[in-house]
Scaffold this motif. Structure first.
Motif, PDB file in Angstrom:
ATOM      1  N   GLY A   1       0.843  -1.190   0.000  1.00  0.00           N
ATOM      2  CA  GLY A   1       0.000   0.000   0.000  1.00  0.00           C
ATOM      3  C   GLY A   1       0.880   1.243   0.000  1.00  0.00           C
ATOM      4  N   PHE A   2       0.260   2.403   0.104  1.00  0.00           N
ATOM      5  CA  PHE A   2       1.045   3.632   0.109  1.00  0.00           C
ATOM      6  C   PHE A   2       1.895   3.763   1.371  1.00  0.00           C
ATOM      7  CE2 PHE A   2      -2.211   5.612  -2.883  1.00  0.00           C
ATOM      8  CZ  PHE A   2      -1.377   5.471  -3.982  1.00  0.00           C
ATOM      9  N   SER A   3       1.378   3.299   2.501  1.00  0.00           N
ATOM     10  CA  SER A   3       2.122   3.484   3.751  1.00  0.00           C
ATOM     11  C   SER A   3       3.369   2.614   3.818  1.00  0.00           C
ATOM     12  CB  SER A   3       1.220   3.206   4.957  1.00  0.00           C
ATOM     13  OG  SER A   3       0.817   1.847   4.978  1.00  0.00           O
ATOM     14  N   GLY A   4       3.352   1.443   3.230  1.00  0.00           N
ATOM     15  CA  GLY A   4       4.504   0.554   3.283  1.00  0.00           C
ATOM     16  C   GLY A   4       5.378   0.588   2.041  1.00  0.00           C
ATOM     17  N   LEU A   5       4.937   1.299   1.013  1.00  0.00           N
ATOM     18  CA  LEU A   5       5.674   1.321  -0.248  1.00  0.00           C
ATOM     19  C   LEU A   5       7.106   1.854  -0.102  1.00  0.00           C
ATOM     20  CD1 LEU A   5       5.454   0.549  -3.203  1.00  0.00           C
ATOM     21  CD2 LEU A   5       4.507   2.809  -3.662  1.00  0.00           C
ATOM     22  N   PRO A   6       7.324   2.935   0.640  1.00  0.00           N
ATOM     23  CA  PRO A   6       8.720   3.394   0.796  1.00  0.00           C
ATOM     24  C   PRO A   6       9.616   2.326   1.429  1.00  0.00           C
ATOM     25  CG  PRO A   6       7.222   5.114   1.497  1.00  0.00           C
ATOM     26  CD  PRO A   6       6.389   3.871   1.265  1.00  0.00           C
ATOM     27  N   LEU A   7       9.090   1.598   2.381  1.00  0.00           N
ATOM     28  CA  LEU A   7       9.865   0.550   3.039  1.00  0.00           C
ATOM     29  C   LEU A   7      10.178  -0.588   2.068  1.00  0.00           C
ATOM     30  CD1 LEU A   7      10.984   0.001   5.869  1.00  0.00           C
ATOM     31  CD2 LEU A   7       8.890  -1.233   6.371  1.00  0.00           C
ATOM     32  N   LEU A   8       9.193  -0.995   1.291  1.00  0.00           N
ATOM     33  CA  LEU A   8       9.405  -2.044   0.290  1.00  0.00           C
ATOM     34  C   LEU A   8      10.465  -1.625  -0.728  1.00  0.00           C
ATOM     35  CD1 LEU A   8       8.599  -4.727  -1.172  1.00  0.00           C
ATOM     36  CD2 LEU A   8       6.891  -3.358  -2.406  1.00  0.00           C
ATOM     37  N   LEU A   9      10.342  -0.410  -1.235  1.00  0.00           N
ATOM     38  CA  LEU A   9      11.284   0.056  -2.252  1.00  0.00           C
ATOM     39  C   LEU A   9      12.674   0.271  -1.669  1.00  0.00           C
ATOM     40  CD1 LEU A   9       8.987   2.519  -4.235  1.00  0.00           C
ATOM     41  CD2 LEU A   9       9.590   0.148  -4.793  1.00  0.00           C
TER      42      LEU A   9
ATOM     43  N   ALA B   1      14.848 -10.544  -8.565  1.00  0.00           N
ATOM     44  CA  ALA B   1      13.801 -11.002  -7.646  1.00  0.00           C
ATOM     45  C   ALA B   1      14.381 -11.236  -6.250  1.00  0.00           C
ATOM     46  CB  ALA B   1      13.144 -12.271  -8.168  1.00  0.00           C
ATOM     47  N   VAL B   2      15.681 -11.482  -6.179  1.00  0.00           N
ATOM     48  CA  VAL B   2      16.341 -11.626  -4.877  1.00  0.00           C
ATOM     49  C   VAL B   2      16.271 -10.295  -4.126  1.00  0.00           C
ATOM     50  CG1 VAL B   2      18.535 -12.114  -3.729  1.00  0.00           C
ATOM     51  CG2 VAL B   2      17.838 -13.464  -5.725  1.00  0.00           C
ATOM     52  N   ALA B   3      16.498  -9.198  -4.833  1.00  0.00           N
ATOM     53  CA  ALA B   3      16.403  -7.872  -4.206  1.00  0.00           C
ATOM     54  C   ALA B   3      14.963  -7.573  -3.792  1.00  0.00           C
ATOM     55  CB  ALA B   3      16.909  -6.807  -5.174  1.00  0.00           C
ATOM     56  N   ILE B   4      14.013  -7.952  -4.624  1.00  0.00           N
ATOM     57  CA  ILE B   4      12.599  -7.747  -4.278  1.00  0.00           C
ATOM     58  C   ILE B   4      12.248  -8.557  -3.035  1.00  0.00           C
ATOM     59  CG2 ILE B   4      10.215  -8.054  -5.087  1.00  0.00           C
ATOM     60  CD1 ILE B   4      11.360  -7.571  -7.967  1.00  0.00           C
ATOM     61  N   LEU B   5      12.791  -9.759  -2.928  1.00  0.00           N
ATOM     62  CA  LEU B   5      12.588 -10.567  -1.724  1.00  0.00           C
ATOM     63  C   LEU B   5      13.149  -9.843  -0.503  1.00  0.00           C
ATOM     64  CD1 LEU B   5      11.780 -13.178  -0.233  1.00  0.00           C
ATOM     65  CD2 LEU B   5      14.004 -14.133  -0.925  1.00  0.00           C
ATOM     66  N   GLY B   6      14.303  -9.204  -0.638  1.00  0.00           N
ATOM     67  CA  GLY B   6      14.860  -8.433   0.474  1.00  0.00           C
ATOM     68  C   GLY B   6      13.914  -7.328   0.912  1.00  0.00           C
ATOM     69  N   GLY B   7      13.321  -6.619  -0.041  1.00  0.00           N
ATOM     70  CA  GLY B   7      12.350  -5.580   0.289  1.00  0.00           C
ATOM     71  C   GLY B   7      11.103  -6.146   0.930  1.00  0.00           C
ATOM     72  N   ALA B   8      10.648  -7.288   0.440  1.00  0.00           N
ATOM     73  CA  ALA B   8       9.451  -7.922   1.010  1.00  0.00           C
ATOM     74  C   ALA B   8       9.710  -8.406   2.434  1.00  0.00           C
ATOM     75  CB  ALA B   8       9.001  -9.080   0.118  1.00  0.00           C
ATOM     76  N   ILE B   9      10.909  -8.926   2.679  1.00  0.00           N
ATOM     77  CA  ILE B   9      11.249  -9.367   4.035  1.00  0.00           C
ATOM     78  C   ILE B   9      11.286  -8.167   4.976  1.00  0.00           C
ATOM     79  CG2 ILE B   9      13.124 -10.297   5.462  1.00  0.00           C
ATOM     80  CD1 ILE B   9      13.712 -12.238   3.119  1.00  0.00           C
ATOM     81  N   LEU B  10      11.882  -7.069   4.528  1.00  0.00           N
ATOM     82  CA  LEU B  10      11.905  -5.860   5.364  1.00  0.00           C
ATOM     83  C   LEU B  10      10.486  -5.379   5.649  1.00  0.00           C
ATOM     84  CD1 LEU B  10      13.552  -3.671   6.793  1.00  0.00           C
ATOM     85  CD2 LEU B  10      13.542  -2.398   4.630  1.00  0.00           C
ATOM     86  N   LEU B  11       9.651  -5.359   4.626  1.00  0.00           N
ATOM     87  CA  LEU B  11       8.261  -4.931   4.807  1.00  0.00           C
ATOM     88  C   LEU B  11       7.531  -5.830   5.803  1.00  0.00           C
ATOM     89  CD1 LEU B  11       5.926  -3.051   3.847  1.00  0.00           C
ATOM     90  CD2 LEU B  11       5.411  -4.808   2.145  1.00  0.00           C
ATOM     91  N   ALA B  12       7.760  -7.139   5.694  1.00  0.00           N
ATOM     92  CA  ALA B  12       7.076  -8.086   6.580  1.00  0.00           C
ATOM     93  C   ALA B  12       7.609  -8.031   8.006  1.00  0.00           C
ATOM     94  CB  ALA B  12       7.222  -9.501   6.031  1.00  0.00           C
TER      95      ALA B  12
END
Length: 165
Positions: A91-99, A138-149
């Motif tokens: 969402g918008f609130s977590g997008l900066p963290l994901l990116l 996709a490894v980097a995207i996984l890193g962002g997803a782990i941080l978000l989670a």
């Protein structure tokens, strides 16, 4: 409880996409579809979530910008779809963290690739260790997803006002 299971399953799907990207430098569409479908199920069953349209808009914006990056050859099509599916969860609130997590993980992966390219024997077979070889982003995207989670959800403005009272 169900939301946590859906989030864990979505994170597992992102990990599966990262594994596929490492092995074949291709992300099957099924992984991105699964991440998006799990969010849809979560959004329907969740009791506390930002308005669904904020999540959909975040995913659409990331997809649009990703499509521009794809057009320039800076990002793969599978990466764009996977990142957009993860943006649905953020969402918008977590997008900066994901990116931010994705960028930092991508930077770390680039450093590892540069070192690997310097240390690799001539004629290395793994493409990421070849000069100008692709990186499994996709490894980097996984890193962002782990941080978000791993970070507790950010408060919506309504929740912050309720706590402030």
């Amino acid at each position: 409880m169900f939301g946590q299971v859906a989030a864990a399953a979505a994170l597992a799907c992102v990990a599966g996409a990262a594994y596929a990207d490492i092995r074949h430098f291709e992300i099957p569409d099924g992984w991105s579809i699964a991440v998006a479908a799990l969010f849809a199920v979560f959004a329907v069953t969740a009791t506390t979530i930002e308005p669904w349209w904020e999540h959909a808009a975040a995913g659409a914006i990331v997809f649009f910008i990703g499509a521009l990056l794809f057009d320039r050859g800076w990002l793969g099509g599978g990466d764009v779809k996977l990142l957009a599916a993860c943006a649905l969860w953020a969402g918008f609130s977590g997008l900066p963290l994901l990116l931010l997590g994705t960028v930092f993980a991508g930077g770390a992966m680039a450093v590892i690739a540069v070192v690997g390219r310097k240390l690799a024997r001539p004629g290395a077979t793994y493409p990421a260790f070849q000069y100008n070889g692709p990186l499994p982003y996709a490894v980097a995207i996984l890193g962002g997803a782990i941080l978000l989670a791993s970070v507790p959800p950010l408060l919506s403005p309504a929740q912050a006002q309720t706590i402030a009272r």
